[in-house]
Design an enzyme around this catalytic site. Structure first.
Site, PDB file in Angstrom:
ATOM      1  N   LYS A  35      36.832  35.589  58.436  1.00  0.00           N
ATOM      2  CA  LYS A  35      35.447  35.941  58.126  1.00  0.00           C
ATOM      3  C   LYS A  35      35.287  35.765  56.629  1.00  0.00           C
ATOM      4  O   LYS A  35      35.863  36.495  55.830  1.00  0.00           O
ATOM      5  CB  LYS A  35      35.108  37.389  58.497  1.00  0.00           C
ATOM      6  CG  LYS A  35      33.598  37.631  58.353  1.00  0.00           C
ATOM      7  CD  LYS A  35      33.223  39.077  58.134  1.00  0.00           C
ATOM      8  CE  LYS A  35      33.332  39.519  56.693  1.00  0.00           C
ATOM      9  NZ  LYS A  35      32.425  38.827  55.737  1.00  0.00           N
TER      10      LYS A  35
ATOM     11  N   PRO B 126      32.801  35.327  53.134  1.00  0.00           N
ATOM     12  CA  PRO B 126      31.655  36.107  52.663  1.00  0.00           C
ATOM     13  C   PRO B 126      30.305  35.457  52.977  1.00  0.00           C
ATOM     14  O   PRO B 126      30.141  34.237  52.803  1.00  0.00           O
ATOM     15  CB  PRO B 126      31.874  36.184  51.152  1.00  0.00           C
ATOM     16  CG  PRO B 126      32.878  35.140  50.841  1.00  0.00           C
ATOM     17  CD  PRO B 126      33.673  34.872  52.051  1.00  0.00           C
TER      18      PRO B 126
ATOM     19  N   SER C  33      37.224  45.488  48.441  1.00  0.00           N
ATOM     20  CA  SER C  33      37.204  46.777  47.746  1.00  0.00           C
ATOM     21  C   SER C  33      38.157  47.790  48.377  1.00  0.00           C
ATOM     22  O   SER C  33      38.515  47.679  49.552  1.00  0.00           O
ATOM     23  CB  SER C  33      35.779  47.341  47.750  1.00  0.00           C
ATOM     24  OG  SER C  33      35.392  47.656  49.068  1.00  0.00           O
TER      25      SER C  33
ATOM     26  N   GLU D 113      44.731  43.323  49.779  1.00  0.00           N
ATOM     27  CA  GLU D 113      44.667  42.965  48.356  1.00  0.00           C
ATOM     28  C   GLU D 113      43.361  43.560  47.839  1.00  0.00           C
ATOM     29  O   GLU D 113      42.292  43.003  48.061  1.00  0.00           O
ATOM     30  CB  GLU D 113      44.716  41.427  48.248  1.00  0.00           C
ATOM     31  CG  GLU D 113      45.222  40.956  46.914  1.00  0.00           C
ATOM     32  CD  GLU D 113      44.124  40.924  45.884  1.00  0.00           C
ATOM     33  OE1 GLU D 113      43.953  41.956  45.174  1.00  0.00           O
ATOM     34  OE2 GLU D 113      43.441  39.909  45.796  1.00  0.00           O
TER      35      GLU D 113
ATOM     36  N   CYS E 182      39.483  40.704  40.417  1.00  0.00           N
ATOM     37  CA  CYS E 182      40.208  41.955  40.678  1.00  0.00           C
ATOM     38  C   CYS E 182      41.298  42.206  39.635  1.00  0.00           C
ATOM     39  O   CYS E 182      41.648  43.349  39.372  1.00  0.00           O
ATOM     40  CB  CYS E 182      40.779  41.970  42.084  1.00  0.00           C
ATOM     41  SG  CYS E 182      41.779  40.534  42.460  1.00  0.00           S
TER      42      CYS E 182
ATOM     43  N   GLU F 130      36.773  50.897  39.308  1.00  0.00           N
ATOM     44  CA  GLU F 130      36.806  49.477  38.945  1.00  0.00           C
ATOM     45  C   GLU F 130      35.388  48.981  38.638  1.00  0.00           C
ATOM     46  O   GLU F 130      34.509  49.054  39.499  1.00  0.00           O
ATOM     47  CB  GLU F 130      37.370  48.674  40.123  1.00  0.00           C
ATOM     48  CG  GLU F 130      37.456  47.200  39.824  1.00  0.00           C
ATOM     49  CD  GLU F 130      38.054  46.407  40.984  1.00  0.00           C
ATOM     50  OE1 GLU F 130      37.845  46.797  42.136  1.00  0.00           O
ATOM     51  OE2 GLU F 130      38.727  45.400  40.715  1.00  0.00           O
TER      52      GLU F 130
HETATM   53  P1  NAD Z   1      31.896  46.169  49.387  1.00  0.00           P
HETATM   54  O1  NAD Z   1      32.868  47.278  49.358  1.00  0.00           O
HETATM   55  O2  NAD Z   1      30.611  46.350  50.094  1.00  0.00           O
HETATM   56  O3  NAD Z   1      32.555  44.851  50.024  1.00  0.00           O
HETATM   57  C1  NAD Z   1      33.745  44.277  49.556  1.00  0.00           C
HETATM   58  C2  NAD Z   1      34.086  43.084  50.472  1.00  0.00           C
HETATM   59  O4  NAD Z   1      34.410  43.576  51.768  1.00  0.00           O
HETATM   60  C3  NAD Z   1      32.927  42.120  50.704  1.00  0.00           C
HETATM   61  O5  NAD Z   1      33.459  40.811  50.741  1.00  0.00           O
HETATM   62  C4  NAD Z   1      32.354  42.523  52.067  1.00  0.00           C
HETATM   63  O6  NAD Z   1      31.779  41.440  52.777  1.00  0.00           O
HETATM   64  C5  NAD Z   1      33.575  43.016  52.792  1.00  0.00           C
HETATM   65  N1  NAD Z   1      33.321  44.086  53.727  1.00  0.00           N
HETATM   66  C6  NAD Z   1      32.519  45.163  53.550  1.00  0.00           C
HETATM   67  N2  NAD Z   1      32.586  45.981  54.614  1.00  0.00           N
HETATM   68  C7  NAD Z   1      33.448  45.402  55.503  1.00  0.00           C
HETATM   69  C8  NAD Z   1      33.960  45.748  56.778  1.00  0.00           C
HETATM   70  N3  NAD Z   1      33.617  46.908  57.382  1.00  0.00           N
HETATM   71  N4  NAD Z   1      34.821  44.901  57.386  1.00  0.00           N
HETATM   72  C9  NAD Z   1      35.206  43.748  56.800  1.00  0.00           C
HETATM   73  N5  NAD Z   1      34.783  43.375  55.581  1.00  0.00           N
HETATM   74  C10 NAD Z   1      33.920  44.191  54.934  1.00  0.00           C
HETATM   75  O7  NAD Z   1      31.648  45.788  47.878  1.00  0.00           O
HETATM   76  P2  NAD Z   1      30.819  44.610  47.218  1.00  0.00           P
HETATM   77  O8  NAD Z   1      29.609  45.193  46.575  1.00  0.00           O
HETATM   78  O9  NAD Z   1      30.675  43.422  48.102  1.00  0.00           O
HETATM   79  O10 NAD Z   1      31.864  44.205  46.107  1.00  0.00           O
HETATM   80  C11 NAD Z   1      32.134  45.051  45.036  1.00  0.00           C
HETATM   81  C12 NAD Z   1      33.465  45.706  45.137  1.00  0.00           C
HETATM   82  O11 NAD Z   1      34.353  44.951  45.932  1.00  0.00           O
HETATM   83  C13 NAD Z   1      34.069  45.759  43.767  1.00  0.00           C
HETATM   84  O12 NAD Z   1      34.019  47.076  43.306  1.00  0.00           O
HETATM   85  C14 NAD Z   1      35.479  45.281  43.923  1.00  0.00           C
HETATM   86  O13 NAD Z   1      36.372  46.343  43.813  1.00  0.00           O
HETATM   87  C15 NAD Z   1      35.605  44.791  45.318  1.00  0.00           C
HETATM   88  N6  NAD Z   1      36.006  43.388  45.431  1.00  0.00           N
HETATM   89  C16 NAD Z   1      37.317  43.107  45.245  1.00  0.00           C
HETATM   90  C17 NAD Z   1      37.750  41.812  45.335  1.00  0.00           C
HETATM   91  C18 NAD Z   1      39.196  41.461  45.132  1.00  0.00           C
HETATM   92  O14 NAD Z   1      39.480  40.332  44.824  1.00  0.00           O
HETATM   93  N7  NAD Z   1      40.120  42.395  45.333  1.00  0.00           N
HETATM   94  C19 NAD Z   1      36.849  40.803  45.622  1.00  0.00           C
HETATM   95  C20 NAD Z   1      35.497  41.120  45.836  1.00  0.00           C
HETATM   96  C21 NAD Z   1      35.099  42.435  45.748  1.00  0.00           C
END
Ligand code: NAD
Length: 478
Positions: free
Chosen positions: A170, A172, A224, A245, A279, A376
């Protein structure tokens, strides 16, 4: 708006059985320019059947053959870099120069897949062979994030394929077109139908359906910490192996014996790359009091020189944030820090009222309990603090429940070893940026997750161990 990003199931592109979709938004204008098909549960069922069927075949393809296909896919990706980079910039926002580097650097695991070595254990009696073999674990459910739509997805797809697993990924919903082109490279390279399946949709609905599904044997998530915890719990409930991760809050320590100029140069490059949505980006700058003033002044000057604008414009150093909720998040971090007495030396606000542009921001006097110092930020905010004692700064660096990346600058071998040993972090990079290569493990400790991507550790994540004990027929008869 006629363009639609489609899902890919069992070797065929489709708009999804239920015809559901969402908008894809250009972060530089805030305008929707296309739609993305959302998978229904019936689509997911088809993907699960395809992944299970194709796994039975794919696992028997030799690792040399699989390696050839991965190399072919990598060649196609490199040939198509310019076109795919343009898609990354359009939907994710980063400058084209960064998008090109991301795409061209997304060749993973073709070699590592040939090194799924087992072991021979000396037996206690003659004629007995005790073998440890590594087998592909089975169909994978992968979840990749929007900050590096190509280079994050490829780690999961190529890792699974190199090990002999099939995958449903899945990707984004924010950045579907670049993920589609990545998957097309694998399909065009000759990877059989069903081995790679790509879906978009409602993230929670998809993860709640795929993770418990009996066909799925492995979960790999990048994103996240709160979401990672939820998916980790679900995986544990169904006894699925899981790689998480997650986020971090990387300290960047500039020691008394460091070269502050070098540290500023790298600090600015790492902090504001991809508008801080990385990240492993440094997010807490700790500078020895000897260099504090000089470092801070130079950092502010460097941040103010960055050209912020649409990633397609020549000379732009920093594009928009990937989505509107990150703008709100940045404003919230800054307001909280200021309310607690922090000084904003530059930036601190949105730029314009179109698109998700936020200024490169430098803050000082941010209390250690401000949200910016404990959560973060995942954006272009650089809090700079001073320190005088190395043990004290190591304790401050280690004080958070995360540990993904850490950076340090020192001219002393002794300090480098000391920091390398004591920083509680999955990766420590000293005097340069030395993480995230395909041949090295990338991953966190503490709440930043478990498991690694890259290197032999990354391949191991898609393998399971089998022990075979066999005795020769002559010995068995005796
Ligand atoms: P978010 O917590 O809403 O989502 C983070 C990611 O998880 C997104 O790609 C989203 O599509 C996916 N996601 C959300 N709920 C899910 C679920 N129930 N099942 C599967 N996937 C799900 O946050 P956001 O606003 O999209 O991104 C911001 C936060 O995400 C940041 O604070 C950062 O910490 C984190 N982030 C981390 C990385 C990384 O490389 N570790 C990458 C992108 C975002």
């Amino acid at each position: 708006m006629t363009e639609q990003a489609q899902i890919f199931i069992d070797g065929a592109w489709t708009g999804g059985e239920a015809g559901r979709c969402g908008d894809v938004i250009d972060p530089a204008s805030g305008q929707a320019f296309a739609t993305v098909a959302h998978a229904s549960l019936a689509d997911l069922d088809r993907a699960l059947r395809a992944a299970a069927r194709s796994f039975a075949e794919w696992r028997t393809v030799s690792s040399y053959e699989r390696s050839k296909l991965l190399r072919r896919a990598a060649d196609l990706l490199r040939q198509r870099t310019e076109a795919i980079a343009a898609l990354v910039t359009r939907e994710q926002g980063k400058p084209l120069s960064e998008a090109r580097l991301e795409v061209a650097g997304s060749a993973w695991y073709a070699e590592e897949g040939r090194r799924a070595y087992g072991r021979l254990i000396p037996a206690r009696a003659p004629g007995i062979r005790q073998l440890v073999v590594k087998e592909p674990i089975g169909p994978v459910a992968g979840f990749s994030p929007w900050n590096f739509p190509v280079s994050q997805a490829v780690r999961k797809i190529a890792g699974a394929l190199a090990a002999g697993c099939s995958i449903i990924i899945k990707c984004p919903e924010e950045t579907p077109f670049s993920c589609i082109e990545l998957v097309r490279c694998f399909a065009d390279a000759g990877v059989p139908a069903g081995v790679v399946n790509l879906v978009f949709g409602e993230p929670a609905e998809i993860s709640q359906y795929l993770i418990p599904a009996p066909q799925i044997r492995k979960v790999s998530f990048t994103g996240s910490i709160p979401v990672g915890k939820r998916l980790g719990m679900l995986a544990a409930q169904h006894v699925k192996r899981c790689t998480l991760e997650l986020g971090g809050h990387a300290p960047f320590i500039v020691c008394a014996d460091a070269d502050p100029e070098e540290a500023v140069k790298l600090g600015i490059a790492l902090k504001f790359r991809n508008a801080g949505q990385v990240c492993a980006a440094p997010s807490r700058f700790y500078v020895h009091e000897r260099h504090y003033r000089r470092f801070t002044d130079a950092f502010v000057a460097g941040a103010e020189q960055l050209k912020v604008g649409p990633g397609t414009e020549p000379g732009v150093n920093m594009g928009p944030l990937a989505n509107a909720r990150r703008l709100e998040a940045m404003a919230g971090f800054v307001a909280d820090a200021e309310a607690r007495g922090a000084k904003v030396l530059t930036g601190g606000r949105r730029i314009g009222n179109q698109g998700n542009f936020f200024a490169a921001t430098v803050l000082t006097d941010v209390p250690e309990d401000a949200r910016l110092m404990v959560e973060e930020p995942f954006g272009p905010l650089a809090p700079i603090a001073r320190f005088s004692d190395l043990d004290d700064v190591i304790a401050r660096a280690n004080s958070l429940p995360y540990g993904l990346a850490a950076f340090a600058f020192t001219r002393s071998e002794r300090n480098a070893t000391y920091l390398g040993d004591r920083l509680e972090s999955g990766m420590v990079s000293i005097n340069h940026f030395g993480i995230a290569a395909p041949e090295t493990p990338f991953g966190g400790v503490k709440e930043s997750g478990y498991g690694s991507e890259g290197g032999s550790e990354g391949l191991e994540a898609f393998l399971q161990t089998k022990f075979i004990s066999q005795v020769g027929l002559r010995e068995a008869a005796a």
